[in-house]
Design an enzyme around this catalytic site. Structure first.
Site, PDB file in Angstrom:
ATOM      1  N   CYS A  83       0.779  -1.240   0.000  1.00 28.73           N
ATOM      2  CA  CYS A  83       0.000   0.000   0.000  1.00 28.73           C
ATOM      3  C   CYS A  83       0.814   1.297   0.000  1.00 28.73           C
ATOM      4  O   CYS A  83       0.662   2.123  -0.897  1.00 28.73           O
ATOM      5  CB  CYS A  83      -0.943   0.003   1.198  1.00 28.73           C
ATOM      6  SG  CYS A  83      -2.104  -1.377   1.220  1.00 28.73           S
ATOM      7  N   HIS A 139      -2.455   6.787   4.009  1.00 28.15           N
ATOM      8  CA  HIS A 139      -1.381   5.825   4.268  1.00 28.15           C
ATOM      9  C   HIS A 139       0.004   6.324   3.859  1.00 28.15           C
ATOM     10  O   HIS A 139       0.860   5.563   3.409  1.00 28.15           O
ATOM     11  CB  HIS A 139      -1.667   4.484   3.585  1.00 28.15           C
ATOM     12  CG  HIS A 139      -1.101   3.324   4.357  1.00 28.15           C
ATOM     13  ND1 HIS A 139      -1.423   2.016   4.096  1.00 28.15           N
ATOM     14  CD2 HIS A 139      -0.233   3.280   5.400  1.00 28.15           C
ATOM     15  CE1 HIS A 139      -0.791   1.221   4.920  1.00 28.15           C
ATOM     16  NE2 HIS A 139      -0.058   1.963   5.732  1.00 28.15           N
TER      17      HIS A 139
END
Length: 529
Positions: A83, A139
């Protein structure tokens, strides 16, 4: 030999030409109207998870229609396998292995990964007059060591203004979550946590393992942290409501900024675990909750596209739909249900999965629609990456990429518009696994600089046999499933690609291979990031 970066020698050449008053350097193209730009990024969506990519066990009519109305890519890549690196690549046009985070993810108590002075897709488009918004999974960290509220072990104070963050790297508006599946599961709007009660402040209990009780540069990146909340749980969201909330916010953004031009980055958490679709989608799929979660994602895409049509924005909006990395087939320790048991192939014909350097880890769905500019119903096998969005959007908006920025980004606007490229096109691509195993593709050939996929160890995985060659070489044109290792057959190709990989990364042959568990590699990234 072709280089894959926007090299300093290339930049120096054009600078000398300008200084001498010779040929003009290639300028960004001024299109008749600057398009609005919408990027919809799915999370852990596999290459085989959509009807337009061959899925038959799920229904994705809205995304399929997007493909019918635009261009569908068959050789698009993230090009990272997890991610954080994939999002850094997209935002900066730069490989994440060039940063302190390397190949792994960052945690809730890590600082902002993007330097405030670095050009991003958002800052570039903001400078071009766009209103820029990010809605969804970030993130990429918050805060900065040495600033008020920062704790070297626990990171930023989520009870204060969170800075730096998305608003400091080019976004004028942010509504989203720090990550998914790790505390705190909260929404942040602008710089503040949404719904935070002064009577229930966010307080962390640090991971008890010694390797996590250190400052951020020394923490492991491939084993998930066990950071817990001592308080502040009243601000946490319900997983089942996230897709609905993000969709609502995205539609509001389009309504408020319909005058344009705007750039909206909508980063869903679908279909990242935990798989918790809203009640309205439960039971809609024949393959269980995994399929239900895909259906929820497709519904959201349909709502956003419908809003563009209702607001009469569709014709002048460049829409990109993609995934951040490959999918995660269910295994014994996963909660993802019996999707593949029931005949659904999450990564289609590809080998491997998220965290790995095999194609299943980073080859992703990508669809681009721009009515009147991108021909409808076209399938392209051009080699492209999410990393290339910075250069592509810059060219589409008529905004030059600053010197030294987006060094790994190449515009594919020429491919989209079916005309000769005006800027250097991508010739090769570097990919990497969560453990740090590198690969490079040029033309049909892909070299992996070691054995295995370099990712999350699976329950039935076995170490490579001692008799196997030290690396892997595949011809993706006739072996997309990476089944026939031709490393020993083609030493000249191995030598050429190894030299190119070393040149681009600045690493020697040994450092292109993954870490072992004892060196800081290890499991957990697959389900914990």
């Amino acid at each position: 030999m072709k280089d894959t970066g926007r090299s300093s020698s290339f930049q120096a050449f054009w600078g000398l030409v300008l200084l001498l008053g010779g040929i003009a350097a290639p300028a960004a193209e001024k299109l008749p109207t600057r398009p609005n730009i919408l990027v919809i990024l799915a999370d852990d969506l596999g290459y085989g998870d959509l009807g337009c990519y061959g899925a038959t066990k799920v229904k994705t009519p809205n995304i399929d229609r997007l493909a019918q109305e635009g261009m569908r890519f068959t050789a698009a890549h993230s090009p990272a396998s997890v991610c954080t690196p994939s999002r850094y690549n997209l935002m900066t046009g730069r490989y994440c292995w060039r940063t302190w985070a390397g190949h792994g993810t960052i945690w809730a108590n890590d600082p902002l990964l993007i330097e405030e002075t670095r050009t991003t897709v958002a800052s570039l488009l903001k400078d071009a007059g766009y209103f820029t918004g990010c809605i969804g999974k970030w993130h990429l960290g918050f805060g900065k060591p040495g600033t008020p509220g920062w704790d070297d072990m626990l990171g930023p104070d989520f009870n204060r203004e969170l800075r730096p963050g998305p608003l400091d790297v080019g976004f004028a508006y942010f509504y989203g979550m720090p990550a998914v599946g790790q505390h705190p599961n909260i929404y942040i709007e602008g710089r503040r946590v949404v719904g935070l009660s002064p009577d229930d402040p966010i307080r962390f209990i640090n991971d008890p393992r010694p390797e996590y009780r250190v400052e951020y540069l020394k923490r492991p990146r491939t084993r998930p942290t066990n950071l817990q909340l001592a308080s502040g749980k009243s601000a946490e969201y319900q997983f089942e409501d996230t897709a609905l909330r993000l969709t609502e916010k995205a539609v509001e953004f389009l309504e408020q900024h319909r005058a344009g031009p705007f750039f909206l980055y909508l980063a869903h958490r679908n279909i990242h675990s935990p798989l918790r679709p809203n009640a309205r989608f439960k039971g809609t799929s024949d393959i269980g909750v995994y399929g239900d979660f895909i259906h929820e994602l497709d519904w959201s895409v349909g709502e956003v596209l419908a809003a563009l049509a209702r607001l009469k924005l569709a014709d002048n909006t460049l829409v990109v739909f993609a995934s951040d990395n490959g999918g995660v087939p269910p295994v014994k320790k996963s909660n993802q249900g019996p999707a593949e048991v029931r005949g659904h192939r999450i990564n289609g014909p590809l080998r491997g999965q998220k965290t790995e350097v095999y194609e299943g880890g980073h080859r992703v769905p990508m669809i681009v629609r721009w009515p009147g500019r991108v021909a409808a119903g076209v399938v392209s096998d051009a080699l492209v990456a999410n990393t290339d969005l910075l250069a592509t959007f810059a060219e589409a908006a008529g905004q030059p990429v600053p010197a030294g920025a987006g060094e790994d980004s190449f515009s594919f606007l020429g491919t989209l518009l079916a005309r000769p490229a005006r800027l250097p096109a991508r010739q090769s691509l570097v990919t990497d696994s969560v453990m740090g195993l590198f690969a490079i593709q040029e033309g049909p050939w892909k070299l992996i600089a070691g054995q295995g996929g370099g990712g999350e160890p699976l329950p039935d995985s076995a170490p490579p046999a001692a008799t196997e060659p030290t690396g892997q070489l595949y011809n993706l044109a006739d072996d997309i499933g990476e089944t026939r290792n031709r490393y020993a057959e083609k030493p000249e190709i191995v030598a050429r690609l190894t030299a190119l990989l070393e040149k681009i990364t600045g690493k020697n042959k040994e450092s292109l291979r993954p870490k072992t568990a004892a060196q800081g590699g290890g499991g957990g990234g697959l389900w914990g990031d």
